[in-house]
Design a protein around this motif. Structure first.
Motif, PDB file in Angstrom:
ATOM      1  N   ASP A  12       0.935  -1.502  -0.159  1.00  0.00           N
ATOM      2  CA  ASP A  12      -0.656   0.510  -0.082  1.00  0.00           C
ATOM      3  C   ASP A  12       0.990   1.459  -0.518  1.00  0.00           C
ATOM      4  O   ASP A  12       0.621   2.196  -0.419  1.00  0.00           O
ATOM      5  N   GLU A  15       2.208   1.497  -3.753  1.00  0.00           N
ATOM      6  CA  GLU A  15       1.603   1.893  -3.924  1.00  0.00           C
ATOM      7  C   GLU A  15       1.585   3.791  -4.358  1.00  0.00           C
ATOM      8  O   GLU A  15       0.874   4.475  -5.036  1.00  0.00           O
ATOM      9  N   VAL A  16       1.334   4.221  -2.961  1.00  0.00           N
ATOM     10  CA  VAL A  16       0.759   5.084  -2.923  1.00  0.00           C
ATOM     11  C   VAL A  16       1.835   6.061  -2.927  1.00  0.00           C
ATOM     12  O   VAL A  16       1.600   7.304  -3.771  1.00  0.00           O
ATOM     13  N   HIS A  19       1.818   6.466  -6.524  1.00  0.00           N
ATOM     14  CA  HIS A  19       0.574   7.122  -7.074  1.00  0.00           C
ATOM     15  C   HIS A  19       0.764   8.783  -6.904  1.00  0.00           C
ATOM     16  O   HIS A  19       0.004  10.133  -7.750  1.00  0.00           O
ATOM     17  N   CYS A  20       1.688   9.528  -6.337  1.00  0.00           N
ATOM     18  CA  CYS A  20       2.442  10.654  -5.859  1.00  0.00           C
ATOM     19  C   CYS A  20       3.494  11.286  -6.354  1.00  0.00           C
ATOM     20  O   CYS A  20       3.968  12.027  -5.968  1.00  0.00           O
ATOM     21  N   ILE A  29       4.523   8.808   4.373  1.00  0.00           N
ATOM     22  CA  ILE A  29       3.027   8.204   4.171  1.00  0.00           C
ATOM     23  C   ILE A  29       2.281   7.954   5.640  1.00  0.00           C
ATOM     24  O   ILE A  29       1.384   7.550   5.557  1.00  0.00           O
ATOM     25  N   TYR A  33      -1.140   8.875   6.777  1.00  0.00           N
ATOM     26  CA  TYR A  33      -2.382   8.021   7.136  1.00  0.00           C
ATOM     27  C   TYR A  33      -2.849   8.196   8.320  1.00  0.00           C
ATOM     28  O   TYR A  33      -3.984   7.558   8.497  1.00  0.00           O
ATOM     29  N   LYS A  77      -5.444   7.391  -1.108  1.00  0.00           N
ATOM     30  CA  LYS A  77      -4.789   7.569  -2.361  1.00  0.00           C
ATOM     31  C   LYS A  77      -4.948   8.640  -2.937  1.00  0.00           C
ATOM     32  O   LYS A  77      -3.425   9.764  -2.723  1.00  0.00           O
ATOM     33  N   VAL A  80      -3.327  11.673  -0.196  1.00  0.00           N
ATOM     34  CA  VAL A  80      -1.844  12.255  -0.541  1.00  0.00           C
ATOM     35  C   VAL A  80      -1.574  12.582  -2.016  1.00  0.00           C
ATOM     36  O   VAL A  80      -1.106  13.473  -2.244  1.00  0.00           O
TER      37      VAL A  80
END
Length: 175
Positions: A12, A15-16, A19-20, A29, A33, A77, A80
């Motif tokens: 996770d 992946e985040v 994505h950013c 991150i 969270y 997601k 962020v």
């Protein structure tokens, strides 16, 4: 990752991070969270505009109402990704794209003179008259080669910000 009561896995986090565009470290991150979970009071995996307004610093921001349209209903997601524009690791292009979205309140990909006046009004309130705002904005546009009638797209917006000598350094503390 949909349920905020669960913990983030390494997958996770990565992946985040992707994505950013790696605007945040893995530890940042995790901190984001934790903050997201605090904001998501009902544990539904999304943060509402009302929940964002519970943050005093956000509630008093003169652009908070504009930002709410961008924030309402974000999952972690997306949350962020939204904050990544404020990261010191974000590119100038990412920051300009974010600012463009703030000005483009209807999301049509164009910014009008009135869109810019509205933001300027939000930022200056009663400290500057409407006539003064119009004069300043008209001058900035003219210096960049545009008029009050111009419909600005992203590339125009980049040109105007560049010609104004704007230096973009805004950071979001994650702890």
């Amino acid at each position: 990752m949909g349920n905020t009561s669960s913990m983030l896995t390494q997958y996770d986090i990565e992946e985040v991070q992707q994505h950013c565009n790696n605007a945040f470290s893995q530890q940042e991150i995790v901190s984001l969270y934790e903050r997201f979970c605090q904001l998501d009071r009902n544990g539904g995996g999304f943060v509402s505009g009302e929940e964002f307004l519970s943050v005093p610093e956000f509630a008093v921001n003169p652009l908070s109402q504009r930002l709410l349209t961008m924030l309402d209903g974000l999952n972690f997601k997306e949350f962020v990704a939204f904050l990544s524009a404020f990261s010191p690791r974000a590119t100038v292009q990412q920051k300009i794209e974010f600012i463009f979205k703030v000005y483009d309140s209807d999301g049509n990909g164009k910014v009008t003179f009135n869109d810019m006046l509205d933001v300027l009004h939000d930022l200056t309130g009663q400290f500057i008259s409407e006539q003064q705002r119009e004069q300043v904005l008209t001058k900035v546009l003219e210096e960049a080669g545009y008029t009050k009638e111009s419909l600005l797209v992203m590339s125009d917006f980049v040109k105007i910000l560049g010609s104004s000598g704007l230096k973009m350094e805004v950071e979001v503390p994650v702890d």
